[in-house]
Design a protein around this motif. Structure first.
Motif, mmCIF file in Angstrom:
data_model
loop_
_atom_site.group_PDB
_atom_site.id
_atom_site.type_symbol
_atom_site.label_atom_id
_atom_site.label_comp_id
_atom_site.label_asym_id
_atom_site.label_seq_id
_atom_site.Cartn_x
_atom_site.Cartn_y
_atom_site.Cartn_z
ATOM 1 N N UNK A 32 0.850 -1.179 0.000
ATOM 2 C CA UNK A 32 0.000 0.000 0.000
ATOM 3 C C UNK A 32 0.892 1.237 0.000
ATOM 4 N N UNK A 33 0.903 1.932 -1.110
ATOM 5 C CA UNK A 33 1.733 3.133 -1.206
ATOM 6 C C UNK A 33 1.113 4.305 -0.443
ATOM 7 N N UNK A 34 -0.180 4.268 -0.286
ATOM 8 C CA UNK A 34 -0.859 5.357 0.414
ATOM 9 C C UNK A 34 -0.618 5.310 1.920
ATOM 10 N N UNK A 35 -0.660 4.097 2.484
ATOM 11 C CA UNK A 35 -0.524 3.958 3.930
ATOM 12 C C UNK A 35 0.846 3.435 4.362
ATOM 13 N N UNK A 36 1.768 3.313 3.437
ATOM 14 C CA UNK A 36 3.167 2.942 3.711
ATOM 15 C C UNK A 36 3.310 1.623 4.467
ATOM 16 N N UNK A 37 2.661 0.591 3.997
ATOM 17 C CA UNK A 37 2.854 -0.733 4.586
ATOM 18 C C UNK A 37 2.825 -1.772 3.486
ATOM 19 N N UNK A 38 3.307 -2.969 3.820
ATOM 20 C CA UNK A 38 3.211 -4.085 2.887
ATOM 21 C C UNK A 38 2.972 -5.367 3.662
ATOM 22 N N UNK A 39 2.403 -6.341 2.964
ATOM 23 C CA UNK A 39 2.150 -7.660 3.527
ATOM 24 C C UNK A 39 3.218 -8.589 2.975
ATOM 25 N N UNK A 40 3.933 -9.233 3.870
ATOM 26 C CA UNK A 40 5.044 -10.097 3.518
ATOM 27 C C UNK A 40 4.710 -11.513 3.961
ATOM 28 N N UNK A 41 4.823 -12.500 3.061
ATOM 29 C CA UNK A 41 4.600 -13.903 3.393
ATOM 30 C C UNK A 41 5.941 -14.578 3.589
ATOM 31 N N UNK A 42 6.076 -15.269 4.730
ATOM 32 C CA UNK A 42 7.305 -15.987 5.048
ATOM 33 C C UNK A 42 6.957 -17.372 5.556
ATOM 34 N N UNK A 43 7.933 -18.254 5.629
ATOM 35 C CA UNK A 43 7.725 -19.582 6.191
ATOM 36 C C UNK A 43 7.560 -19.482 7.699
ATOM 37 N N UNK A 44 6.692 -20.327 8.255
ATOM 38 C CA UNK A 44 6.436 -20.292 9.681
ATOM 39 C C UNK A 44 7.692 -20.660 10.486
ATOM 40 N N UNK A 45 8.529 -21.528 9.941
ATOM 41 C CA UNK A 45 9.749 -21.927 10.638
ATOM 42 C C UNK A 45 10.717 -20.758 10.802
ATOM 43 N N UNK A 46 10.723 -19.851 9.849
ATOM 44 C CA UNK A 46 11.649 -18.723 9.865
ATOM 45 C C UNK A 46 11.059 -17.466 10.485
ATOM 46 N N UNK A 47 9.881 -17.549 11.050
ATOM 47 C CA UNK A 47 9.156 -16.364 11.490
ATOM 48 C C UNK A 47 9.913 -15.570 12.557
ATOM 49 N N UNK A 48 10.419 -16.239 13.575
ATOM 50 C CA UNK A 48 11.083 -15.513 14.667
ATOM 51 C C UNK A 48 12.351 -14.817 14.200
ATOM 52 N N UNK A 49 13.130 -15.497 13.373
ATOM 53 C CA UNK A 49 14.383 -14.889 12.920
ATOM 54 C C UNK A 49 14.130 -13.725 11.971
ATOM 55 N N UNK A 50 13.161 -13.888 11.078
ATOM 56 C CA UNK A 50 12.873 -12.825 10.115
ATOM 57 C C UNK A 50 12.281 -11.604 10.820
ATOM 58 N N UNK A 51 11.377 -11.813 11.768
ATOM 59 C CA UNK A 51 10.765 -10.694 12.484
ATOM 60 C C UNK A 51 11.819 -9.947 13.300
ATOM 61 N N UNK A 52 12.725 -10.670 13.931
ATOM 62 C CA UNK A 52 13.768 -9.990 14.706
ATOM 63 C C UNK A 52 14.709 -9.198 13.798
ATOM 64 N N UNK A 53 15.016 -9.717 12.609
ATOM 65 C CA UNK A 53 15.857 -8.976 11.661
ATOM 66 C C UNK A 53 15.137 -7.728 11.156
ATOM 67 N N UNK A 54 13.838 -7.861 10.887
ATOM 68 C CA UNK A 54 13.076 -6.725 10.382
ATOM 69 C C UNK A 54 12.963 -5.623 11.422
ATOM 70 N N UNK A 55 12.789 -5.984 12.688
ATOM 71 C CA UNK A 55 12.661 -4.983 13.749
ATOM 72 C C UNK A 55 13.956 -4.207 13.956
#
Length: 88
Positions: A32-55
Motif C-alpha cells: 500500500x503506497x498510500x498507507x506505507x505498509x506491505x504484507x510479507x509472506x514468510x515460512x512459519x519456521x523462519x518467522x522468529x528470525x525474520x521478524x527480529x531482523x526486520x525490527x
C-alpha cells in the motif's frame, strides 16, 4: 514435495522506496503506497528470525504478525443464530 506453512506479516515503512529491499525476506503479497505498509509472506519456521531482523532495520517503523490463526473459522451454525436474534 512437502507443503510448508506460511505466515503473513504486516510491515510498516517510513518511506515507500524501501519496499523493494524487503523482497529478500519473503514474498511481498501487497504494498500500500498510500498507507506505507506491505504484507510479507514468510515460512512459519523462519518467522522468529525474520521478524527480529526486520525490527532491527532502520527503514521499518513497525512489524505486526498476522492474526489469522487466532480467528475462529468455524462458521457452521453461526448464521442461523444471528438471524434469529435480529428478528426478535
Amino acid at each position: 514435495m512437502e507443503i510448508k506453512e506460511r505466515v503473513g506479516i504486516a510491515v510498516y515503512l517510513y518511506y515507500n522506496r524501501d519496499a523493494r529491499k524487503l523482497s529478500k525476506f519473503g514474498d511481498v503479497l501487497y504494498h500500500s503506497r498510500r498507507f506505507n505498509y506491505l504484507i510479507l509472506y514468510i515460512n512459519r519456521d523462519d518467522q522468529k528470525t525474520v521478524v527480529s531482523k526486520l525490527k532491527q532495520m532502520k527503514i521499518i517503523k513497525k512489524v505486526k504478525p498476522s492474526a489469522f490463526d487466532d480467528i475462529d473459522r468455524s462458521f457452521v451454525g453461526n448464521l442461523g443464530n444471528h438471524r434469529e436474534e435480529s428478528v426478535i
